[in-house]
Write an enzyme that holds these catalytic residues in place. Sequence first.
Site, mmCIF file in Angstrom:
data_model
loop_
_atom_site.group_PDB
_atom_site.id
_atom_site.type_symbol
_atom_site.label_atom_id
_atom_site.label_comp_id
_atom_site.label_asym_id
_atom_site.label_seq_id
_atom_site.Cartn_x
_atom_site.Cartn_y
_atom_site.Cartn_z
ATOM 1 N N HIS A 363 21.401 27.073 38.119
ATOM 2 C CA HIS A 363 20.250 27.658 37.420
ATOM 3 C C HIS A 363 20.610 28.380 36.139
ATOM 4 O O HIS A 363 19.720 28.901 35.473
ATOM 5 C CB HIS A 363 19.531 28.658 38.328
ATOM 6 C CG HIS A 363 18.645 28.013 39.340
ATOM 7 N ND1 HIS A 363 17.321 27.726 39.087
ATOM 8 C CD2 HIS A 363 18.887 27.579 40.587
ATOM 9 C CE1 HIS A 363 16.786 27.162 40.157
ATOM 10 N NE2 HIS A 363 17.712 27.053 41.084
ATOM 11 N N LYS A 554 7.221 37.292 31.895
ATOM 12 C CA LYS A 554 8.468 36.818 32.513
ATOM 13 C C LYS A 554 9.355 38.030 32.719
ATOM 14 O O LYS A 554 9.075 39.093 32.181
ATOM 15 C CB LYS A 554 9.171 35.799 31.616
ATOM 16 C CG LYS A 554 9.263 36.270 30.158
ATOM 17 C CD LYS A 554 9.898 35.234 29.242
ATOM 18 C CE LYS A 554 9.005 34.093 28.840
ATOM 19 N NZ LYS A 554 9.358 32.848 29.487
ATOM 20 N N ARG A 555 10.439 37.896 33.487
ATOM 21 C CA ARG A 555 11.351 39.021 33.632
ATOM 22 C C ARG A 555 11.842 39.498 32.275
ATOM 23 O O ARG A 555 11.954 38.712 31.328
ATOM 24 C CB ARG A 555 12.528 38.622 34.520
ATOM 25 C CG ARG A 555 12.171 38.625 35.987
ATOM 26 C CD ARG A 555 11.711 39.985 36.479
ATOM 27 N NE ARG A 555 12.801 40.923 36.578
ATOM 28 C CZ ARG A 555 13.484 41.180 37.693
ATOM 29 N NH1 ARG A 555 13.163 40.581 38.829
ATOM 30 N NH2 ARG A 555 14.476 42.041 37.682
ATOM 31 N N LYS A 560 15.702 36.432 26.870
ATOM 32 C CA LYS A 560 14.313 35.993 26.750
ATOM 33 C C LYS A 560 13.641 36.580 25.501
ATOM 34 O O LYS A 560 12.574 36.146 25.093
ATOM 35 C CB LYS A 560 13.521 36.377 28.002
ATOM 36 C CG LYS A 560 13.947 35.583 29.250
ATOM 37 C CD LYS A 560 13.204 36.067 30.495
ATOM 38 C CE LYS A 560 13.615 35.365 31.776
ATOM 39 N NZ LYS A 560 12.952 34.058 31.976
ATOM 40 N N THR A 662 9.619 27.991 33.848
ATOM 41 C CA THR A 662 8.482 27.323 34.481
ATOM 42 C C THR A 662 7.187 27.969 34.018
ATOM 43 O O THR A 662 6.127 27.349 34.062
ATOM 44 C CB THR A 662 8.564 27.395 36.020
ATOM 45 O OG1 THR A 662 8.800 28.747 36.404
ATOM 46 C CG2 THR A 662 9.657 26.502 36.562
ATOM 47 N N LYS A 666 3.300 26.342 33.278
ATOM 48 C CA LYS A 666 2.017 26.860 33.762
ATOM 49 C C LYS A 666 1.072 27.117 32.602
ATOM 50 O O LYS A 666 -0.121 26.798 32.668
ATOM 51 C CB LYS A 666 2.223 28.183 34.512
ATOM 52 C CG LYS A 666 3.148 28.124 35.705
ATOM 53 C CD LYS A 666 3.507 29.557 36.158
ATOM 54 C CE LYS A 666 4.695 29.563 37.098
ATOM 55 N NZ LYS A 666 5.271 30.914 37.297
HETATM 56 C C1 LIG Z 1 6.421 31.422 36.873
HETATM 57 C C2 LIG Z 1 6.819 32.802 37.165
HETATM 58 C C3 LIG Z 1 8.037 33.303 36.670
HETATM 59 C C4 LIG Z 1 8.951 32.484 35.782
HETATM 60 O O1 LIG Z 1 8.576 32.656 34.433
HETATM 61 P P1 LIG Z 1 9.523 32.163 33.242
HETATM 62 O O2 LIG Z 1 8.679 32.351 32.027
HETATM 63 O O3 LIG Z 1 9.829 30.732 33.489
HETATM 64 O O4 LIG Z 1 10.722 33.027 33.249
HETATM 65 C C5 LIG Z 1 8.373 34.598 36.963
HETATM 66 N N1 LIG Z 1 7.572 35.385 37.714
HETATM 67 C C6 LIG Z 1 6.389 34.941 38.187
HETATM 68 C C7 LIG Z 1 5.532 35.864 38.981
HETATM 69 C C8 LIG Z 1 5.972 33.642 37.938
HETATM 70 O O5 LIG Z 1 4.801 33.218 38.432
#
Ligand SMILES: *Cc1c(COP(=O)(O)O)cnc(C)c1O
Length: 819
Positions: A363, A554-555, A560, A662, A666
Amino acid sequence: MKKHIKEQAFDKASFKALVIKHLVTTYAQDTKTATDKSWYLAVGKALAEISTGNLLATEKRVIDANARSVNYFSLEFLIGRLTGNNLISLGLYDQISESVAELGLNLTDLLEQERDPALGNGGLGRLAACFMDSLAAQEFPSVGYGLHYQYGLFKQSFLNGHQIEFPDKWCEEEGYPWEVQRPELNQVVGLYGDVSSYTDENGQQYDRWNPAVTLQGIAWDLPIIGYNNQSVFPLRLWECRAPEPFNLAKFNDGDYIGAQQAQIAAGNVTKVLYPNDNHHQGKVLRLTQQYFHCACSIADIVGRHLKKGHKINALAEFETIQLNDTHPTIAIPELMRVLLDDFKLCWDDAWAIVSKTFAYTNHTLLPEALESWSEALIGELLPRHLEIIFEINHRLMADVEAKWPGNNDIKRKLSIIAEGQQRMIRMANLCVASSYAVNGVAALHSELVKRDLFPEFDALFPQRLQNVTNGITPRRWLKYCNPQLSDLISEKIGNEWPANLEQLEAIAQFASDDKFQQRYLEVKKTNKQRFADWVADNLDIELDINAIFDVQIKRLHEYKRQHLNLLHILSLYHRLLNDPSFDMHPRVFVFAAKAAPGYALAKDIIYAINKVADKVNNDPRLKDKLKVVFVPDYRVSLAEIIIPAADVSEQISTAGKEASGTGNMKLALNGALTIGTMDGANVEIREEVGDDNIFIFGLSVDEVEALKAEGYNSHTYYEQNGLLKASIDLLDGDEFDATDCAAFANIRHNLLEAGDPYLVLADFADYVDAHNRIDTEYRDQKLWVHKTILNTALVGKFSSDRSIRDYVNNIWHLSALPK
Ligand SMILES: *Cc1c(COP(=O)(O)O)cnc(C)c1O
C-alpha cells in the site's frame, strides 16, 4: 441448484412484531416511551436475525459446493454504518421504511442513531470494507478477518482550533445489533516462553513452542450482505478477553515478574486501534495485536478446512489468504509453525503449502510506513517464529546466491533481516519472499513497486509483482449516499448499474442534453443544500450553495499536502484584499481530516486551517467570496454527506507518494471534478474521463525525482513568485489571531528552512493556475455540468467489483458460489 435460495420473504406484520419483541425483550423498553436510539437497536437486531440465518445458510452452500475461499486479512475494516446499507443490499429499504412509519417512526432518523464502527484509520481500512461488499455482491466465497477493537479511531473535536482526541467506544453499552458471537469458533493464542526439541515415539526430532502466556480469542461475526442475492459472508473480528492464568509449572522462576506483566498487557490487546495512517509504530502491543489477529485467524481457517474433511496438504487448494499490507505478515511464520510443529510436516512440504497460500498487497512506498520489527522483540514474544523467519531467510539467500553468485549488495537488499546496531525483520521482504502474488494498488504505484522498491525481487520472481487498481463499492458510494442521482440514473439506463458500474457509460450520451443537465444540476444543488444545512446546524456557518464547493477530505499528512491547499486559500485572501482587479466566483473550501495524535506538523496544519477559517469566514471585506469549513471527526457517515455535495475534488499529493487513493474515485463518481497531480489512481481517472474533464497540474514522478536529484531549493520559488511569497508571509504576521504562533512558524519553517520535503512550493504556481481554470470554467454552468456528467459516466472502472474480479482472475483463481 436454485433450491438453496429462498426468496427474501418479507411480511410487514411479522417484521413489526419482531422489532417490538426486540424492543421489549432484548432492550427492555416500552413501546410508548422508547427513544429513537432504542428503536434503531431493535430494528437493527430484527434485521440481523434475518441476516444471521442467511449467514449460516451461505456457510453450508460453501461446504456443499466444495468451494475455494479467499480469506481477507486486515488489521482494519472501516465499514461505516451498516443498517442503511444492509437495507439496500436486502432490497428492503422501502418496505422497512413503511414498516417503521407504521410504528410512528422515521427511518432516516433511526439510521442517524447508529454510530460508525470506526475500526480503521482511512483508505486502507475503507478498501477492506469495499472489498468485503464486492465479494458478497458477486458471491465469491470469502471471510474477512480483523480485530474487534473496543475503542475505534479516536473522536476528533476542535478546541480553539486545536485537535483534541476522545476515545471512541463505538460499541454501545447495549452492544452492536449487527454482530453475533460464535463461541464454537473461539481460540487460544500463546505468547512469550521458549522453544524445546523432543523426539517422538518414532525417533523423529521436532520443535515445540512452550508459550508462557495464553490469550483468549472471542469470535464476533458481522454479516456482509450480498447485494440483491441471498448470500451473507462473515466479517470475523477477534476480541481478546482476559487471558487464562498462565501455567506456573511451565515457567522458570526468574521470569515470573515478566510473565505477570505480560498477563496484564494481554488483557488490553484489542482495547484500541492504533491511530496511525501510513506510519509504522514499533510498539510491543501493536505486534501483539498483529500476532493475536493472525493466530486466531490461521487456527480458524485450518480448523474449517479439516472440518470439511480435507487433508492438511490440500490447504492451498481450498484456501487463499490476502494480506492487506504487511500488518498481518506474522501469519506466514505462524502457518509454517502450525504445519511443522502441530502437523509434523517436513520443511519442504510445509513451504509448498505456505508459498501457495499467501498473496500480499503493498500500500505504500513511504519509507516511514514500511514495517520492520526488532529481532530481539520478535525473539522474546514469538521465539519459534523467529527461528522460522531465519530459516525462510536462509533459503531466500541461497536463491539469491544462485541467481547472483557472490553479490553481497543484492543479498543485503533482499534479506529479510536488516543488519545494523539492532537487527530488524523487514516485513515487506518476508511477504514478497513467501507470497505467490504481490500487488500494488494502482497502475503507477505498481510500476514504482517494481522500479524503485523491489526491482531485484521482480527479477528473482518474475510475474510475482502485479497490479490491481483499487475500487469503491457503488452501493454505498452512489446508490446509498446519493439517492437522487441514483434515481435519475436508473430512470435513464435502468437499475442494473449498481452491480454493473460499467453501464454508467450509457449516460454519457445525455451529457449535452439540456433537460438531463438541468436535472443533474438540481440533484447537485439539493445535495449541496443538505450539506449546507448540516454545516449550519452543527458548525453555525452559513454557506451559499451557489459557491463552488471545493473539498479535501482524507487523513492529514504532509504528502497529501493540505498545506498546499491552505497556501492557495491564503493567496486568494491576499488577492481579494490587495488586488482591486481580482475577481473570483465564491468558493467554499471544505476540509475534513484527522491527524495522528503524535504527528505534530499535521496538528499544526489543522490549527492553521482553523485559524484562517475563523478569520476569512468573518471578514466583511471578503464579501462572502471565501469560506473555509473544517468539519471535525471525519468518518464514513460524514463522507456520505460531503461527497454528493462536492463540485471540486482535491487530490494533490506529491507525485509518487499516494499509492492509489479511493476518495478520488468516490468524488468523481458523484460528479466532482478532480484537481490533481499525476499520482496514484488520478492517472487512471484521467485516462477514463479524458484530459478535458479533469484539472491536472504539477510535477510528474520523474520530474520530482529529477528536481530532487539536482538539489531542490524551495527558497528560490519563494523569492521568485510574489504571490507565493505573500501567501507564506501571511503565516508570519498577526493576521490570524493565532495564540499558538508556533504552529504557523512551524509550517513556514518546514516549507523553507527544512527544505519543503513534499515540494509544496515547486507545485504552487501550477496549482494556482489550475484553480484559475476551475474558476473560469465553473462560471459556464453548461460546460461545467457537461464535464460533471461525463465524470459520473466514465468512472465505472473504479467499482470495487472490478477490483475483486481482477484479484479473482489474476491472483486467487476461485469461482462464485453456484446459485
Ligand atoms: C474513502 C475514505 C478515505 C480514503 O480517502 P483518500 O482520499 O483516498 O485518502 C479515508 N477515510 C474515509 C472515511 C473514507 O471514506
